[in-house]
Design a protein around this motif. Sequence first.
Motif, mmCIF file in Angstrom:
data_model
loop_
_atom_site.group_PDB
_atom_site.id
_atom_site.type_symbol
_atom_site.label_atom_id
_atom_site.label_comp_id
_atom_site.label_asym_id
_atom_site.label_seq_id
_atom_site.Cartn_x
_atom_site.Cartn_y
_atom_site.Cartn_z
ATOM 1 N N UNK A 51 -9.369 -16.020 -51.663
ATOM 2 C CA UNK A 51 -7.913 -15.970 -51.648
ATOM 3 C C UNK A 51 -7.409 -14.559 -51.916
ATOM 4 N N UNK A 52 -6.246 -14.283 -51.400
ATOM 5 C CA UNK A 52 -5.563 -13.056 -51.766
ATOM 6 C C UNK A 52 -4.671 -13.383 -52.958
ATOM 7 N N UNK A 53 -4.955 -12.738 -54.084
ATOM 8 C CA UNK A 53 -4.200 -12.978 -55.307
ATOM 9 C C UNK A 53 -3.170 -11.864 -55.468
ATOM 10 N N UNK A 54 -1.917 -12.241 -55.528
ATOM 11 C CA UNK A 54 -0.828 -11.279 -55.635
ATOM 12 C C UNK A 54 -0.488 -11.021 -57.094
ATOM 13 N N UNK A 55 0.095 -9.885 -57.339
ATOM 14 C CA UNK A 55 0.562 -9.557 -58.678
ATOM 15 C C UNK A 55 1.660 -10.540 -59.080
ATOM 16 N N UNK A 56 1.742 -10.881 -60.361
ATOM 17 C CA UNK A 56 2.797 -11.804 -60.793
ATOM 18 C C UNK A 56 4.181 -11.288 -60.420
ATOM 19 N N UNK A 57 5.054 -12.209 -60.094
ATOM 20 C CA UNK A 57 6.430 -11.867 -59.753
ATOM 21 C C UNK A 57 7.101 -11.286 -60.984
ATOM 22 N N UNK A 58 7.788 -10.204 -60.789
ATOM 23 C CA UNK A 58 8.531 -9.599 -61.891
ATOM 24 C C UNK A 58 9.991 -10.002 -61.788
ATOM 25 N N UNK A 59 10.681 -9.956 -62.908
ATOM 26 C CA UNK A 59 12.101 -10.274 -62.912
ATOM 27 C C UNK A 59 12.755 -9.548 -64.070
ATOM 28 N N UNK A 60 14.064 -9.419 -63.979
ATOM 29 C CA UNK A 60 14.826 -8.743 -65.020
ATOM 30 C C UNK A 60 15.098 -9.710 -66.169
#
Length: 186
Positions: A51-60
């Motif tokens: 699988x391609x593992x993406x960086x965790x979604x960031x948020x403000x």
Amino acid sequence: MHKHKHILAAPFAFSPYGYTANTAYQNILELHGANHNSAQYFPSNLLQKYCQIHQPVEFDILDNDSPEIGHHLKSLCSLQTNLANQIESILPQADSLAILGGDHSISVGTGLGLSRCLDLREVGLIWIDAHGDSNTPETSLSKCLTGYPVAVNAGLGPKDLIKPFQGNFLQNIVQIGLRDSDELEV
């Protein structure tokens, strides 16, 4: 080998669930074997292989601005937008996409991302939970956003959360395992 299976982590730590779930998904994504012989069988190594593992979604992280609607509403709106943007960019090239989350509030961003790529009238939601999570600010006693996601995906709830769907809401929802719902919950 092309990796067409994607995993996206979407933390939201503003609930009792979020604090422990963030640690759990990090352990899944970062855990490696104790030695070379066993490492190939650890979940994260298998995930990284296929699988391609993406960086965790960031948020403000924003002020607790709307306690009468839902605590940390602006932070959830930030997460919702960023998660939806990620889904919109990944989904067209993916055979499958799994989203590991901090709590059930992230399903609002998941629904929004899907609404940008699919006609949600053609999609169904199977919600497996002891709680209906179908509250709106008018029906919720706690104003806890974790109680809103099913309602938001169906087009009900805080306008800041439903407006980005542009009218493309889920219409087919099945809830399994309910044992506790608020009296006014839809």
